[in-house]
Design a protein around this motif. Structure first.
Motif, PDB file in Angstrom:
ATOM      1  N   SER A  75       0.845  -1.186   0.000  1.00  0.00           N
ATOM      2  CA  SER A  75       0.000   0.000   0.000  1.00  0.00           C
ATOM      3  C   SER A  75       0.886   1.243   0.000  1.00  0.00           C
ATOM      4  CB  SER A  75      -0.910   0.009   1.226  1.00  0.00           C
ATOM      5  OG  SER A  75      -0.147   0.260   2.402  1.00  0.00           O
ATOM      6  N   ALA A  83      -6.582  -4.845  -4.845  1.00  0.00           N
ATOM      7  CA  ALA A  83      -6.919  -3.697  -5.690  1.00  0.00           C
ATOM      8  C   ALA A  83      -6.258  -3.810  -7.057  1.00  0.00           C
ATOM      9  CB  ALA A  83      -6.492  -2.401  -4.999  1.00  0.00           C
ATOM     10  N   HIS A 125      -8.276  -4.057 -10.533  1.00  0.00           N
ATOM     11  CA  HIS A 125      -7.978  -3.100 -11.601  1.00  0.00           C
ATOM     12  C   HIS A 125      -7.714  -3.826 -12.921  1.00  0.00           C
ATOM     13  CE1 HIS A 125      -6.388   0.535 -13.514  1.00  0.00           C
ATOM     14  NE2 HIS A 125      -5.429  -0.232 -13.982  1.00  0.00           N
ATOM     15  N   ALA A 142     -11.965  -1.790  -6.879  1.00  0.00           N
ATOM     16  CA  ALA A 142     -10.549  -1.563  -6.568  1.00  0.00           C
ATOM     17  C   ALA A 142     -10.377  -0.349  -5.664  1.00  0.00           C
ATOM     18  CB  ALA A 142      -9.758  -1.392  -7.863  1.00  0.00           C
ATOM     19  N   THR A 184     -11.413  -1.057  -2.196  1.00  0.00           N
ATOM     20  CA  THR A 184     -10.425  -1.902  -1.524  1.00  0.00           C
ATOM     21  C   THR A 184      -9.217  -1.094  -1.083  1.00  0.00           C
ATOM     22  OG1 THR A 184     -11.126  -3.783  -2.863  1.00  0.00           O
ATOM     23  CG2 THR A 184      -8.977  -3.955  -1.794  1.00  0.00           C
ATOM     24  N   GLU A 185      -8.770  -0.200  -1.942  1.00  0.00           N
ATOM     25  CA  GLU A 185      -7.634   0.685  -1.600  1.00  0.00           C
ATOM     26  C   GLU A 185      -7.895   2.044  -2.234  1.00  0.00           C
ATOM     27  OE1 GLU A 185      -2.779   1.011  -1.718  1.00  0.00           O
ATOM     28  OE2 GLU A 185      -3.777  -0.366  -3.087  1.00  0.00           O
ATOM     29  N   HIS A 202      -5.569   3.709  -4.884  1.00  0.00           N
ATOM     30  CA  HIS A 202      -5.265   3.068  -6.172  1.00  0.00           C
ATOM     31  C   HIS A 202      -5.776   3.980  -7.295  1.00  0.00           C
ATOM     32  CE1 HIS A 202      -4.917  -0.170  -9.202  1.00  0.00           C
ATOM     33  NE2 HIS A 202      -4.004  -0.619  -8.365  1.00  0.00           N
ATOM     34  N   SER A 251      -7.014   3.251 -10.928  1.00  0.00           N
ATOM     35  CA  SER A 251      -8.399   2.801 -11.085  1.00  0.00           C
ATOM     36  C   SER A 251      -9.344   3.987 -11.241  1.00  0.00           C
ATOM     37  CB  SER A 251      -8.820   1.934  -9.897  1.00  0.00           C
ATOM     38  OG  SER A 251      -8.173   0.677  -9.944  1.00  0.00           O
TER      39      SER A 251
END
Length: 508
Positions: free
Chosen positions: A105, A275, A279, A301, A304-305, A308, A311
């Motif tokens: 991350s 993620a 994606h 995605a 989830t994060e 990101h 995305s």
């Protein structure tokens, strides 16, 4: 985004935070005071760490307070708590991701950078830590679209090699140099670095991802396939599945790519890994001409994060394809504040142009010029992207010159072949352009833009049957592949009309 670690890393190193803005950021090599961080985005970080004197003063006070709290805790907490496993901190999580060949991350990557920055200040001969720091800078620069970090990466990797040459077992630094070359789109240099490591450590999986990227950039499909297969033998699990899905995607094997990408998503564990897998599913749906499915995957995605941001760019494309233009414009504007990549500036400019907002398009193209200049100053070769802009919105002759230089550097991927073919066509040389455009399509990759470019060139040269086939293929592959070019593809196909009677041998 909270990127500060919640507990002291076991590695004895206390993390500091990297600032994302190049010369104004503190690191182990500059000694400069940090500048104020931005309020949001992929590069958003919390306030810089306190000075050493402040830290020591707080630590002394904290030790007294901690003693009081600890005494109370010993009374209140049952003994079974002593056996509970310690939750890994951000540095440990980032290290674990790197060890697994998976993405970390952004917050964990930030913590790892700060950790290694502080460590090498007092341990300047620690070659592995310099290599880790350099590789982390590369990843940060790539994922934040801040090419200024590539210079820092190069310096850190050189410091690592000075402390321990690659021939003496410092393959990590060599791999870092290969990753840096790929990030700068110098694929020939990346190939040389990577192959040097492979000769020294043939059974180490860590070199194969950079080799795959280098071979792909050079258009060496055979070598890329072999490297992907070898990586899968050495490194099982989600990383191998992800690379295999990309291989199938590049060969046009849609069903295989989708099945493998789904397996990677199902088996992904960490939010960053999940993620990335979602994606990939979004990109595959987009290329199949399924913008609603693509939008769902990109949204998943981002849930989830949230960091990101690629995305978010994918979401903008899908929204534009669904004619949700106000939302698409907002998504593009948002991603450019968080991930200012030249590609997204070009896409936003073309979306403005497709809506008749020529003034906004020109402003966006001016921003694109700034981003390209910034990348060039940081040593990143964005010739292909610049050529795409020049071919359609600037000087096609400049595009031809840029792309011929790429071809001479052995950068002969499908993307370069397509761009060169189209640039030659736009510059009034369709006969030569046809050769490159066909080469791009013949790779098997299912890219609607490649088929569109080839169909337009064939139409100009009077090859109407082939033109119908490829223009139709572009629209079947992805009916909304470009807000500017998809309508032109329909117009060109309609102008060609129905094929003449008599079958493929007839002219028309």
């Amino acid at each position: 985004m909270d990127v500060m670690p919640q507990q002291e890393p076991e590695s004895r190193r206390r993390p500091t935070e990297p600032s994302p803005h190049g010369a104004g950021a503190p690191d182990a090599m500059s000694g400069e005071e940090p500048s104020a961080p931005p309020a949001e985005g992929a590069t958003a970080v919390p306030p810089p760490p306190p000075t050493l004197r402040t830290t020591l003063r707080r630590a002394a006070f904290g030790a007294v307070a901690a003693g009081v709290l600890l005494a109370g805790a010993l009374v209140a907490v049952p003994d079974r708590g002593r056996d509970a496993p310690k939750e890994p901190g951000p540095v440990e999580r980032a290290e674990a991701a790197a060890t697994a060949g998976s993405p970390a991350s952004l917050s964990d990557l930030t913590a790892l950078i700060g950790d290694r920055q502080q460590w090498v200040e007092s341990h300047p001969k620690d070659a592995p830590s310099w290599a880790t720091l350099g590789s982390a800078y590369v990843e940060w620069g790539r994922r934040s679209a801040d090419a200024a970090y590539y210079g820092r990466a190069e310096e850190a990797l050189k410091r690592s090699l000075e402390a321990r040459p690659g021939e003496r077992g410092n393959g990590d630094a060599w791999v870092g140099m290969a990753a840096l070359a790929n990030a700068r789109q110098d694929f020939l240099a990346a190939k040389r670095w990577g192959e040097t490591v492979r000769k020294q450590e043939p059974d180490s999986w860590r070199v194969y991802p950079v080799l795959i990227d280098a071979y792909t950039g050079l258009g060496d499909r055979k070598a890329a396939t072999e490297a992907t297969e070898r990586f899968g033998e050495l490194r099982k699990g989600v990383p191998a599945l992800a690379r295999t899905a990309e291989l199938y995607r590049g060969q046009g094997w849609r069903e295989d790519a989708l099945a493998t990408a789904r397996e990677a998503a199902d088996r992904a564990v960490t939010p960053a890994e999940k993620a990335e897998a979602l994606h990939r599913l979004g990109e595959l749906a987009w290329e199949r001409g399924e913008p609603e499915e693509a939008l769902a995957q990109f949204d998943a995605a981002l849930r989830t994060e949230s960091g990101h941001h690629t995305s978010l760019a994918g979401k903008a494309r899908a929204l534009a394809a669904l004619d949700r233009t106000d939302e698409a414009l907002a998504a593009y504007q948002s991603v450019l504040t968080k991930l200012p990549h030249p590609l997204y500036a070009l896409e936003l400019g073309e979306l403005y142009a497709s809506l008749g907002l020529d003034g906004d398009a020109r402003s966006q193209y001016a921003e694109l010029e700034k981003l390209l200049a910034r990348s060039k100053a940081a040593g990143v070769d964005e010739s292909v992207l610049r050529a795409r802009y020049e071919s359609d919105h600037g000087d096609p002759a400049v595009a031809v010159e840029l792309l011929r230089a790429q071809w001479k550097k052995q950068h002969r991927s499908a993307a370069v072949a397509d761009a060169l073919g189209w640039a030659l066509h736009r510059a009034g040389q369709p006969e030569e352009g046809l050769k490159y455009a066909r080469q791009a399509v013949d790779t098997g990759v299912r890219n609607a833009s490649y088929a569109y470019h080839l169909g337009v060139i064939e139409r100009q040269l009077g090859e109407h049957g082939a033109a119908r086939r490829h223009l139709g293929e572009a629209l079947r592959t992805n009916p909304a592949f470009s807000p500017l070019d998809a309508p032109k593809a329909r117009e060109a196909l309609e102008a060609l009309g129905d094929p003449p009677p008599g079958g493929p041998g007839a002219t028309g």
